[in-house]
Design an enzyme around this catalytic site. Sequence first.
Site, PDB file in Angstrom:
ATOM      1  N   ASP A   1     103.626  79.463  59.715  1.00  9.75           N
ATOM      2  CA  ASP A   1     104.155  79.996  60.840  1.00  9.75           C
ATOM      3  C   ASP A   1     104.243  78.862  61.790  1.00  9.75           C
ATOM      4  OD1 ASP A   1     101.185  80.113  60.977  1.00  9.75           O
ATOM      5  OD2 ASP A   1     101.235  81.649  62.547  1.00  9.75           O
TER       6      ASP A   1
ATOM      7  N   HIS B   1      92.757  73.754  60.356  1.00 14.66           N
ATOM      8  CA  HIS B   1      92.772  74.779  59.685  1.00 14.66           C
ATOM      9  C   HIS B   1      93.639  74.930  58.260  1.00 14.66           C
ATOM     10  CE1 HIS B   1      90.837  77.131  63.120  1.00 14.66           C
ATOM     11  NE2 HIS B   1      91.910  76.699  63.992  1.00 14.66           N
TER      12      HIS B   1
HETATM   13  C1  BDR Z   1      95.379  79.990  62.187  1.00 18.37           C
HETATM   14  O1  BDR Z   1      96.105  80.627  63.150  1.00 18.37           O
HETATM   15  C2  BDR Z   1      97.027  79.847  63.210  1.00 18.37           C
HETATM   16  O2  BDR Z   1      97.299  79.960  64.938  1.00 18.37           O
HETATM   17  C3  BDR Z   1      96.814  78.633  62.853  1.00 18.37           C
HETATM   18  O3  BDR Z   1      98.128  78.247  62.534  1.00 18.37           O
HETATM   19  C4  BDR Z   1      96.029  79.100  61.755  1.00 18.37           C
HETATM   20  O4  BDR Z   1      96.862  79.295  60.601  1.00 18.37           O
HETATM   21  C5  BDR Z   1      93.829  79.721  62.813  1.00 18.37           C
HETATM   22  O5  BDR Z   1      93.214  80.844  62.984  1.00 18.37           O
HETATM   23 CA    CA Z   2      99.262  78.798  60.678  1.00 15.01          CA
END
Ligand code: BDR
Ligand code: CA
Length: 314
Positions: free
Chosen positions: A14, A245
């Site tokens: 995303d 992340h």
């Molecule tokens: C996750 O949430 C999204 O906002 C980031 O891209 C990542 O995949 C972190 O909690």
């Molecule tokens: Ca993400």
Amino acid sequence: MPTVSPRPIILDVDTGVDDAWALVYALRSPALKVLGITTGYGNADVDTTTRNTLLLAELLGSEVPIYRGSAEPLFRAWSGPVPQIHGVNGLGDAPLPLVTRQTADSDAVQYIRDTIRANPGQVTLVTVARLTNVARALLYDPGLAAHIDRIICMGGAAFCPGNVTPTAEANIWGDPEAADLVFRSGIPLTMVGLDVTHQGRLYQRDLAQLDPALPYTELLRRATDFYIEAYIKEDPRNDGWCPLHDPLAVAVAEDPTLVRTERYPVRVEHTGVWTDGMTVVDARWGQTPTGVDVALDLDVDRFLALFRTRVGLL
Ligand code: BDR
Ligand code: CA
């Protein structure tokens, strides 16, 4: 020396600032073969995340097909974008060049289903977004689960606080019914949650070391500056870093030994008043023979060294 073939993956994103780094990592890693990329709503709406994904692929000169996916959760209304974290354009409001690449004709769910069926037992799904696309593929073709090699999921928080609520991480909280379905599917699943992603940090000072000759350097520097500032605003103790992340989930697909996992039953809460979107990791009776492989520790030095090589940090 025997050569190891690259691991075939579908990457679900995303895009989002940390998704952008994950794309760069995945598309540049010789240890991974990205068969296709699927998009969805989350950090921004699906049109925006798809545009951002196309842009990164174009900058990288990648011909990997990109499939537009879900615009909203399975059963709920979408809670909306997070411009305070990823910017209105999803890439930290950095100026973006026009994109000429187009999405592939098929829909993301159809693509996931067809690719798994064509390569039974071969394909790893690396999900760094809401689990809506994967859940929809499983609803569409209930026999599909048996043919997925593994899911490596950036999502959840096992024994640490969440990042949307005290108990929930964003990718799970954003569509907990979908996450519940995927976590209960019996597909081998590695949960790369906040317990480990907060250990892998990218600092502001690192951005200056991104190879200036690379076509995405200016974009990622600007986008990540914005993203790190957002983390600093959230926590004044933050001394200038953001968690990696999504790149960490991709790195675990390349080298699963980067994290230490323990296997537990995990259920996703989606009816709780205070715990909506929580990954309930039941460790009370100890590890179990079946369940989710929950990542609990990260070999930080080895991950960061690999990350730097893959993305071009000098
Ligand atoms: C996750 O949430 C999204 O906002 C980031 O891209 C990542 O995949 C972190 O909690
Ligand atoms: Ca993400």
